[in-house]
Design an enzyme around this catalytic site. Structure first.
Site, PDB file in Angstrom:
ATOM      1  N   HIS A 186     -28.749 -48.881 -66.758  1.00  0.00           N
ATOM      2  CA  HIS A 186     -29.868 -49.566 -65.517  1.00  0.00           C
ATOM      3  C   HIS A 186     -29.901 -51.208 -65.860  1.00  0.00           C
ATOM      4  O   HIS A 186     -29.838 -51.757 -65.085  1.00  0.00           O
ATOM      5  CB  HIS A 186     -30.986 -48.951 -65.925  1.00  0.00           C
ATOM      6  CG  HIS A 186     -31.229 -47.550 -65.052  1.00  0.00           C
ATOM      7  ND1 HIS A 186     -31.906 -46.676 -65.493  1.00  0.00           N
ATOM      8  CD2 HIS A 186     -30.445 -47.250 -63.902  1.00  0.00           C
ATOM      9  CE1 HIS A 186     -31.693 -45.520 -64.500  1.00  0.00           C
ATOM     10  NE2 HIS A 186     -30.746 -45.942 -63.603  1.00  0.00           N
ATOM     11  N   ARG A 325     -25.094 -44.764 -48.127  1.00  0.00           N
ATOM     12  CA  ARG A 325     -24.680 -43.539 -49.068  1.00  0.00           C
ATOM     13  C   ARG A 325     -26.140 -42.536 -48.709  1.00  0.00           C
ATOM     14  O   ARG A 325     -27.195 -43.023 -48.984  1.00  0.00           O
ATOM     15  CB  ARG A 325     -24.686 -43.615 -50.578  1.00  0.00           C
ATOM     16  CG  ARG A 325     -24.465 -42.420 -51.408  1.00  0.00           C
ATOM     17  CD  ARG A 325     -24.337 -42.630 -52.883  1.00  0.00           C
ATOM     18  NE  ARG A 325     -25.417 -43.126 -53.399  1.00  0.00           N
ATOM     19  CZ  ARG A 325     -25.767 -43.806 -54.849  1.00  0.00           C
ATOM     20  NH1 ARG A 325     -24.417 -43.623 -55.185  1.00  0.00           N
ATOM     21  NH2 ARG A 325     -26.795 -44.131 -55.150  1.00  0.00           N
ATOM     22  N   ASN A 438     -18.818 -45.632 -61.693  1.00  0.00           N
ATOM     23  CA  ASN A 438     -19.368 -45.010 -62.851  1.00  0.00           C
ATOM     24  C   ASN A 438     -19.582 -43.763 -63.093  1.00  0.00           C
ATOM     25  O   ASN A 438     -19.443 -43.439 -64.573  1.00  0.00           O
ATOM     26  CB  ASN A 438     -20.927 -45.789 -62.310  1.00  0.00           C
ATOM     27  CG  ASN A 438     -20.884 -47.284 -61.853  1.00  0.00           C
ATOM     28  OD1 ASN A 438     -20.106 -47.988 -62.232  1.00  0.00           O
ATOM     29  ND2 ASN A 438     -22.219 -47.637 -61.393  1.00  0.00           N
ATOM     30  N   ARG A 449     -23.254 -42.634 -69.009  1.00  0.00           N
ATOM     31  CA  ARG A 449     -23.132 -43.877 -68.785  1.00  0.00           C
ATOM     32  C   ARG A 449     -24.457 -44.719 -69.635  1.00  0.00           C
ATOM     33  O   ARG A 449     -24.299 -45.680 -69.520  1.00  0.00           O
ATOM     34  CB  ARG A 449     -23.219 -44.289 -67.165  1.00  0.00           C
ATOM     35  CG  ARG A 449     -24.364 -43.540 -66.612  1.00  0.00           C
ATOM     36  CD  ARG A 449     -24.098 -43.658 -65.187  1.00  0.00           C
ATOM     37  NE  ARG A 449     -24.674 -44.914 -64.576  1.00  0.00           N
ATOM     38  CZ  ARG A 449     -24.940 -45.036 -63.286  1.00  0.00           C
ATOM     39  NH1 ARG A 449     -24.574 -44.230 -62.267  1.00  0.00           N
ATOM     40  NH2 ARG A 449     -25.223 -46.375 -62.706  1.00  0.00           N
ATOM     41  N   CYS A 486     -16.935 -49.181 -55.100  1.00  0.00           N
ATOM     42  CA  CYS A 486     -18.338 -49.464 -54.816  1.00  0.00           C
ATOM     43  C   CYS A 486     -18.794 -49.116 -56.161  1.00  0.00           C
ATOM     44  O   CYS A 486     -20.275 -49.670 -56.213  1.00  0.00           O
ATOM     45  CB  CYS A 486     -19.109 -48.660 -53.723  1.00  0.00           C
ATOM     46  SG  CYS A 486     -19.360 -46.835 -54.257  1.00  0.00           S
TER      47      CYS A 486
END
EC number: 2.7.3.9
Length: 556
Positions: A186, A325, A438, A449, A486
Site C-alpha cells: 500500500h 473492475r 501484483n 506483496r 494494469c
C-alpha cells in the site's frame, strides 16, 4: 565517507536531504487491575477511543481521496471490528483498563494473523497502527507518526502505515525509505500516487543516524549515505534530464517508430480523475470500484449511489476507454456482508469473482449501475472480472454481463497462473485480457506483496512472470483481441518497454508514472523493445533481466 545501500525502488525521482525518523511506537500500557464497578466506565472509554480513531481515519481518507481513501476506510473497519470490540469488553470485565484491554485484544488478534500464513501476516503493520492510535488516544499521548519539521527531510521508517503515507506533505517529505514493505505494498502504491521518491525493503534503514545526509534514487533503489558533492551533482543532473524529457513528451503513447501503446490510468474513484487527466491519460485501464463498498462493510451501496460515482469517472474521458473492475472483495479487503469469516487462508479462498458468483445480486446491481451510468455517454466502457481462474469463470461473468443488459466489452483479469496458461481458452468467452501483475506475481511465487522478506519474488522483472505475460499476450494476438497490463509493473518505464516487446497492447498505471513511461517508450522502436523483452526472458534472475534489457536498449 560515501557508502551505497540498495533496496527496492518503488517511486521515481531523486531526493537529497537529512534523515528524520518516524516517531517511536506507543509504549505498552501498565497491566493494572480495576474494581468491578469501573468496568462499564472503562468500556465506554474504549468505545469512544475506537470511534474517534475510526472517524479520524475516515477523515484522513476523505482528505486524501482516491486510492488512499479506500485503504484508510479499510483501516477504520479494522478499528470497529465487532469481534475485537467484544474481546476488549471481556477483558475489561475481568479487570483490565480500557487501554490494556485494547492492547491485549489487538495483540491476540495480531498473533492469529502472524500465524495464519504470509498473506494475512502482511496485514500486521496495519493492525499495529490502528492499535497504537487507539492506545495513544486513551493514554493522552501524541500519536507516533511523521516527525514535525520546518525543513524538508528524507523520512526513514520500519514501515509506513497507510494513514501516514496518505497525508505526507511532498513539500516537506522529500522522499522516504522503509526497512519493510514491497514494490506493490500500500505504501509503495500511495508513494507513486503522491509522486514522492521512495525505496522499500532496505534492511538496516533504521540504523541511519538522525540528521545524516542521504540521496535516495527511487528509480534504482539506491541510497547514497553522506554523498559527495560530485554524486549529488550527478544525481541532480540526471533528475533534471528526466524532468526535461518529461516536459518534451506529450500526446498518445507510442514507440519511436509509431507503434501505438495507449497509456491509461489506474484510479480508485472520482478523486483520482483530475491527476489522470492532467497526466495525459488516454483513458482508465483499471477503475477499482472497492472504494464504494468500503463505506459500509455491512451493506452494499445502492444502485443510485453506484451510478453517480461511475458516471463521474466515465464523463471525464469522452471518446476514451474506461476499464472497470467489478468488486474485488475478500482476502485483504473483507466485507461483512460478503466475505466468509472463517476461511483458513482467505487469499486462496472465496475472493474476487468467486465472491460475486456466490452473491449474484451484488454483481447484478453493479453491472446494472454501470450500464445506466454509461447511457448517453460517448465513452468506450469495458468491464472485467477479478481473479478469473478458467473458462468456466469467464463464461459465468460474461453471461452475467449480458443478463444485466450491459453494452460493453467483457474482459478477464489474469492474476492466477492458470489464467495465463489457458488464456486462449478464456478468450473464447471474453473480449480482452488485463494482467494484474501484483497478484499474478503473488500467486506465481507464493510471495505476499506486503511482506518485505519476500520482495525479491514480487519483483515484476522475474523472468517467470515475464513468461506468463508473454503467454497471455500471444494468446490474445492469436485470437485478434487485446491484452493490457494494469498492475504496478506498467509504472516502470524500462519494464514498460519490455512489456510492449512481449506483445502487451496497452499499459495502465498510477497517473504520476504516465509521463515517465511516455517519454521512455518514445525513445525506442518496437524492434528494440522486442529484443529487450527476449533478453529479459533469457535471464535467470530479476536483476539480470533488468540489466539485460537495459543493455539492449542502451545499445551495449
Amino acid at each position: 565517507m560515501e557508502t551505497t545501500l540498495r533496496g527496492v525502488g518503488v517511486s521515481h525521482g531523486v531526493a537529497i536531504g537529512e534523515v528524520r525518523h518516524m516517531g517511536t511506537a506507543v509504549l505498552e500500557p501498565p497491566a493494572k487491575q480495576i474494581p468491578a464497578d469501573e468496568a462499564e466506565r472503562e468500556q465506554g472509554r474504549a468505545r469512544q477511543a475506537v470511534e474517534a480513531v475510526a472517524a479520524d481515519l475516515i477523515a484522513r481518507g476523505n482528505l486524501a481521496g482516491g486510492e488512499a481513501q479506500a485503504v484508510l476506510e479499510a483501516q477504520a473497519m479494522i478499528a470497529q471490528d465487532p469481534e475485537l470490540i467484544a474481546d476488549v469488553d471481556r477483558r475489561i470485565v475481568v479487570g483490565s483498563t480500557a487501554e490494556r484491554g485494547i492492547y491485549d485484544a489487538f495483540s491476540h488478534y495480531r498473533e492469529l494473523l502472524a500465524g495464519a500464513g504470509e498473506y494475512m501476516a502482511g496485514r500486521v503493520a496495519d493492525l499495529d497502527d490502528v492499535r497504537n492510535r487507539i492506545v495513544a488516544r486513551l493514554l493522552g499521548v501524541p500519536m507516533p507518526g511523521v516527525p514535525d519539521s520546518d525543513e524538508p527531510y528524507v523520512l526513514i521508517a520500519r514501515d509506513l502505515a497507510p494513514a501516514d503515507t496518505a497525508l505526507l506533505d511532498p513539500a516537506l517529505v522529500l522522499g522516504f525509505v522503509t526497512e519493510e514493505g514491497g514494490p506493490t505494498s500500500h505504501s509503495a502504491i500511495l508513494a507513486r500516487a503522491l509522486g514522492v521518491p521512495a525505496v522499500v525493503a532496505l534492511p538496516g534503514a533504521g540504523e541511519l543516524a538522525e540528521g545524516t545526509v542521504v540521496a535516495v534514487d527511487g528509480s534504482t533503489g539506491e541510497i547514497f549515505v553522506d554523498p559527495s558533492e560530485e554524486k549529488k551533482a550527478e544525481l541532480t543532473k540526471a533528475a533534471e534530464a528526466r524532468k526535461a524529457a518529461l516536459s518534451a513528451s506529450s500526446g498518445p503513447g507510442a514507440t519511436s517508430d509509431g507503434h501505438k501503446v495507449p497509456l491509461l490510468a489506474n484510479v480508485g474513484g472520482p478523486a483520482d480523475v483530475p491527476a489522470a487527466v492532467e497526466a495525459g491519460a488516454e483513458g482508465v485501464g483499471l477503475f477499482r470500484t472497492e472504494f464504494l463498498f468500503l463505506d459500509d462493510s455491512k451493506h452494499a451501496p445502492s444502485e443510485e449511489k453506484q451510478i453517480e460515482a461511475y458516471r463521474k469517472v466515465l464523463e471525464a474521458f469522452p471518446e476514451g476507454r474506461v476499464v472497470v473492475r467489478v468488486l474485488d472483495a475478500g482476502a485483504d479487503k473483507p466485507l461483512e456482508f460478503l466475505t466468509p469469516a472463517d476461511e483458513p487462508n482467505p487469499a486462496l479462498g472465496v475472493r474476487g469473482l468467486r465472491t460475486l458468483l456466490d452473491h449474484p445480486e451484488v454483481l447484478r446491481t453493479q453491472l446494472t449501475a454501470l450500464a445506466k451510468a454509461a447511457e448517453g455517454l460517448p465513452v468506450y466502457l469495458e468491464v472485467m472480472a477479478p481473479m478469473v481462474a478458467d473458462r468456466t469463470d469467464a463464461k459465468a461473468f460474461a453471461d452475467a454481463c449480458r443478463e444485466a443488459g450491459l453494452r460493453a466489452k467483457f474482459g478477464a483479469m489474469v492474476e492466477i497462473p492458470s489464467a495465463a496458461l489457458r488464456a486462449r481458452s478464456i478468450l473464447q468467452e471474453v473480449e480482452f485480457l488485463s494482467l494484474g501483475t501484483n497478484d499474478l506475481a503473488q500467486y506465481t511465487f507464493a510471495a505476499d506483496r506486503q511482506v518485505g522478506a519476500v520482495s525479491r519474488l514480487q519483483d515484476p522483472w522475474q523472468p517467470a512472470l515475464l513468461d506468463l505475460v508473454a503467454l497471455s499476450a500471444e494468446a490474445a494476438k492469436a485470437e485478434g483481441k487485446s491484452c493490457g497490463v494494469c498492475g504496478e509493473a506498467a509504472s516502470d518505464p524500462l519494464l514498460a518497454c519490455v512489456l510492449t516487446g512481449l506483445g502487451v497492447t496497452s499499459l495502465s498505471m498510477g497517473a504520476a508514472s504516465i509521463p515517465y513511461v511516455r517519454a521512455t517508450l518514445a525513445k525506442y522502436t518496437l524492434a528494440q523493445c522486442e529484443r529487450a523483452a527476449a533478453a529479459a526472458r533469457a535471464a535467470d534472475t530479476a536483476h539480470d533481466a533488468r540489466m539485460a534489457a537495459q543493455a539492449v536498449l542502451s545499445g551495449e
